[in-house]
Design a protein around this motif. Structure first.
Motif, PDB file in Angstrom:
ATOM      1  N   ARG A  81      -7.484  -9.347  10.769  1.00 27.37           N
ATOM      2  CA  ARG A  81      -7.262 -10.110  11.993  1.00 27.37           C
ATOM      3  C   ARG A  81      -8.284 -11.269  12.038  1.00 27.37           C
ATOM      4  NH1 ARG A  81      -5.381  -9.532  17.679  1.00 27.37           N
ATOM      5  NH2 ARG A  81      -4.277  -7.688  16.976  1.00 27.37           N
ATOM      6  N   ALA A  82      -9.543 -10.924  11.731  1.00 31.30           N
ATOM      7  CA  ALA A  82     -10.594 -11.951  11.751  1.00 31.30           C
ATOM      8  C   ALA A  82     -10.337 -12.997  10.665  1.00 31.30           C
ATOM      9  CB  ALA A  82     -11.961 -11.299  11.554  1.00 31.30           C
ATOM     10  N   MET A  83      -9.840 -12.551   9.505  1.00 28.52           N
ATOM     11  CA  MET A  83      -9.577 -13.509   8.433  1.00 28.52           C
ATOM     12  C   MET A  83      -8.517 -14.515   8.870  1.00 28.52           C
ATOM     13  SD  MET A  83      -7.787 -12.985   4.700  1.00 28.52           S
ATOM     14  CE  MET A  83      -9.132 -12.372   3.723  1.00 28.52           C
ATOM     15  N   LEU A  84      -7.430 -14.041   9.448  1.00 28.76           N
ATOM     16  CA  LEU A  84      -6.368 -14.955   9.881  1.00 28.76           C
ATOM     17  C   LEU A  84      -6.864 -15.862  10.996  1.00 28.76           C
ATOM     18  CD1 LEU A  84      -4.141 -12.430   8.802  1.00 28.76           C
ATOM     19  CD2 LEU A  84      -2.809 -14.436   9.417  1.00 28.76           C
ATOM     20  N   TYR A 109      -2.676  -7.433  10.386  1.00 27.94           N
ATOM     21  CA  TYR A 109      -3.182  -8.172  11.548  1.00 27.94           C
ATOM     22  C   TYR A 109      -3.344  -7.210  12.735  1.00 27.94           C
ATOM     23  CZ  TYR A 109      -3.494 -11.891  15.072  1.00 27.94           C
ATOM     24  OH  TYR A 109      -3.903 -12.722  16.096  1.00 27.94           O
ATOM     25  N   GLU A 110      -2.379  -6.319  12.885  1.00 26.88           N
ATOM     26  CA  GLU A 110      -2.416  -5.331  13.961  1.00 26.88           C
ATOM     27  C   GLU A 110      -3.488  -4.273  13.743  1.00 26.88           C
ATOM     28  OE1 GLU A 110      -1.052  -4.970  16.921  1.00 26.88           O
ATOM     29  OE2 GLU A 110      -0.337  -7.015  16.498  1.00 26.88           O
ATOM     30  N   LYS A 165      -1.707 -17.589  12.634  1.00 17.19           N
ATOM     31  CA  LYS A 165      -1.045 -16.428  13.230  1.00 17.19           C
ATOM     32  C   LYS A 165      -0.241 -15.789  12.100  1.00 17.19           C
ATOM     33  CE  LYS A 165       1.458 -18.913  16.078  1.00 17.19           C
ATOM     34  NZ  LYS A 165       1.075 -20.234  15.531  1.00 17.19           N
ATOM     35  N   PRO A 166       0.057 -14.486  12.217  1.00 13.96           N
ATOM     36  CA  PRO A 166       0.856 -13.863  11.155  1.00 13.96           C
ATOM     37  C   PRO A 166       2.133 -14.657  10.862  1.00 13.96           C
ATOM     38  CG  PRO A 166       0.041 -12.176  12.638  1.00 13.96           C
ATOM     39  CD  PRO A 166      -0.358 -13.504  13.233  1.00 13.96           C
ATOM     40  N   SER A 167       2.739 -15.234  11.869  1.00 11.84           N
ATOM     41  CA  SER A 167       4.010 -15.945  11.657  1.00 11.84           C
ATOM     42  C   SER A 167       3.837 -17.231  10.843  1.00 11.84           C
ATOM     43  CB  SER A 167       4.667 -16.261  13.003  1.00 11.84           C
ATOM     44  OG  SER A 167       3.772 -17.060  13.767  1.00 11.84           O
ATOM     45  N   ASP A 168       2.581 -17.649  10.646  1.00 11.46           N
ATOM     46  CA  ASP A 168       2.370 -18.827   9.783  1.00 11.46           C
ATOM     47  C   ASP A 168       2.555 -18.490   8.301  1.00 11.46           C
ATOM     48  OD1 ASP A 168       1.793 -20.630  11.850  1.00 11.46           O
ATOM     49  OD2 ASP A 168      -0.280 -19.887  11.967  1.00 11.46           O
TER      50      ASP A 168
END
Ligand code: ADP
Ligand code: K
Length: 449
Positions: free
Chosen positions: A39-42, A32-33, A48-51
């Protein structure tokens, strides 16, 4: 055979799961970073990464596909600047640009580690000699097996693919215990030994580690008998790391290969809907890297058809096992509405001792109908028994033993797979052979007018 990394390969499943979850969270935050594509996929999926808390959250994510690598050619999916890379590999790519993958020094260590596990599972031990007939170069096979064999403590002969005469000479002179190559090339070597009158007992090889293309028990039998070895399956793909994503255990040899699950998380999904399938059901294998640094991939759509089981195998390893690949979704032949994989046809051959596992499938279009021709070699002993010199339609028609064999094959294929094929029996040695790498057993002439 000793397990290479017993503490990791036999990790109790709850601990393995906790390790996977932790590594997945890190891997997702990392891409993601660092990788705009992810990043675009999420963000596109509203996540969010935390999901993504653990592997059970993976189905929330879309798939990464081969075309995503092409669209970002050459380095767009890389998560590190190029000076931090240690190596580049690329896969052939029959049309246009190849797909490019990268490794950090740490990734190469992981690569060596999973290949060492695979070789150990296949029967190899430190001090044994490996005749490495996978191609060296941009293809991951040669250097991948090389690094893993060194890591295990083997003596590597980096012969690469091709130049069969030289391969035969070096096997006879160096007397390696282990060989790795494609299953079709192992068949070629076995035939060449036979032609020279060298019996399987005289060949030093004890173990063969075969992969990079689909194969079945029919080919296993011919390689085991021809070289006097126990062969096991090695599976992998460059997008994930290369060969060594999974390997069969030499004492099990039941077609199920351990997936090194602490590094690569496997899912099996429905080929059309992409929905996760329960264990034991055949679908497309989707892999997520858990520890890659240079080019991590989330939910990579391999296109390879298999199923997964988490039933423990006899070796004591706890990792999931995947069945032999039935083919890639793009190898699927749709014949008059029935889906057919070459491996299904190959599996039928096992039931018929008068034929050899050397064949070619030719697809043609007759008017508007697809026609499948199976060009199949008669086994040598049977060929000698009927005393034929050359096989042709007339010769086969004139000899009831050949005509009956031809009809038997056609019936078995129809009974087992549900399609009618035109069977053409051909003489031993006349189907295409591997000259070192992957063998193309299907010739599709349907769009040639
Ligand atoms: P390329 O795409 O150029 O063939 P790869 O070496 O990355 O490059 O090929 C990986 C593919 O090869 C896998 O996705 C799979 O289709 C096939 N493959 C690799 N190992 C096996 C195996 N043991 N059994 C069946 N197919 C395999
Ligand atoms: K042998």
């Amino acid at each position: 055979m000793p397990i290479f990394q017993p503490e990791l390969e036999t990790l109790p499943r709850p601990k393995l799961k906790a390790l996977q979850d932790e590594r997945l969270r890190e891997q997702v935050a990392y891409v993601y970073e660092r990788v705009p594509f992810y990043r675009a996929m999420l963000e596109g999926a509203g996540l969010k990464p935390s999901d993504i808390r653990g592997v059970e959250d993976l189905p929330k994510l879309p798939f990464t596909r081969k075309r995503d690598l092409r669209d970002t050619y050459p380095f767009g999916l890389f998560a590190v600047p190029r000076r931090e890379l240690a190596r580049i590999h690329a896969s052939s790519g029959t049309t246009g640009k190849p797909t490019v993958v990268g490794y950090t020094k740490g990734d190469l260590e992981v690569f060596a580690e999973v290949v060492a596990r695979s070789l150990a599972a296949a029967g190899a031990e430190p001090g044994m000699m490996l005749h490495n007939a996978y191609g060296y170069g941009l293809f991951t096979g040669g250097l991948g097996l090389h690094g893993g064999a060194e890591r295990l403590g083997m003596v590597v002969v980096p012969i690469s693919g091709g130049m069969t005469d030289r391969q035969i000479m070096l096997i006879q002179d160096f007397k390696p215990e282990v060989i790795c190559c494609t299953p079709s090339y192992a068949q070629t070597l076995a035939e060449e030994f036979k032609r020279r009158g060298v019996s399987p007992e005289e060949i030093s090889l004890e173990y063969a580690v075969l992969g990079a293309e689909p194969w079945t028990e029919a080919i296993r039998r011919s390689v085991d008998e021809g070289l006097g070895v126990k062969s096991t399956n090695i599976y992998g793909l460059s997008e994930i790391i290369g060969p060594g994503v999974a390997n069969e255990d030499v004492n099990e040899r039941d077609g199920l290969s351990y997936v090194w699950e602490d590094h690569f998380y496997p899912e099996v999904v429905h080929p059309e809907t992409g929905e996760p399938l329960p264990e034991g059901e055949v679908g497309v294998l989707v892999l997520t890297t858990l520890t890659k640094k240079a080019m991590p991939v989330l939910r990579y759509w391999t296109g390879d058809l298999t199923y997964i089981t988490r039933e423990p195998g006899a070796s004591g390893r706890t990792h999931a096992r995947m069945a032999q690949i039935r083919g890639r979704t793009d190898d699927m032949l749709i014949v008059r509405g029935v889906n057919v994989y070459p491996t299904q046809i190959e599996a039928v051959l096992l039931q018929i001792p008068e034929v050899a596992p050397h064949y070619q499938i030719v697809l043609k279009r007759e008017r508007t109908m697809d026609e499948v021709e199976l060009k199949l070699e008669v086994a040598e002993p049977f060929f000698r028994e009927v005393g034929a010199q050359m096989l042709s339609d007339e010769v086969i028609e004139a000899d009831h033993r050949l005509a009956a064999l031809r009809d038997k094959v056609a019936h078995k294929v129809k009974d087992n797979i549900g399609v009618s094929v035109k069977v053409t029996l051909i003489s031993p040695g006349s189907a295409p052979r591997s000259e070192g790498g992957k063998l193309k057993r299907v010739a599709d002439l349907r769009n040639l007018g």
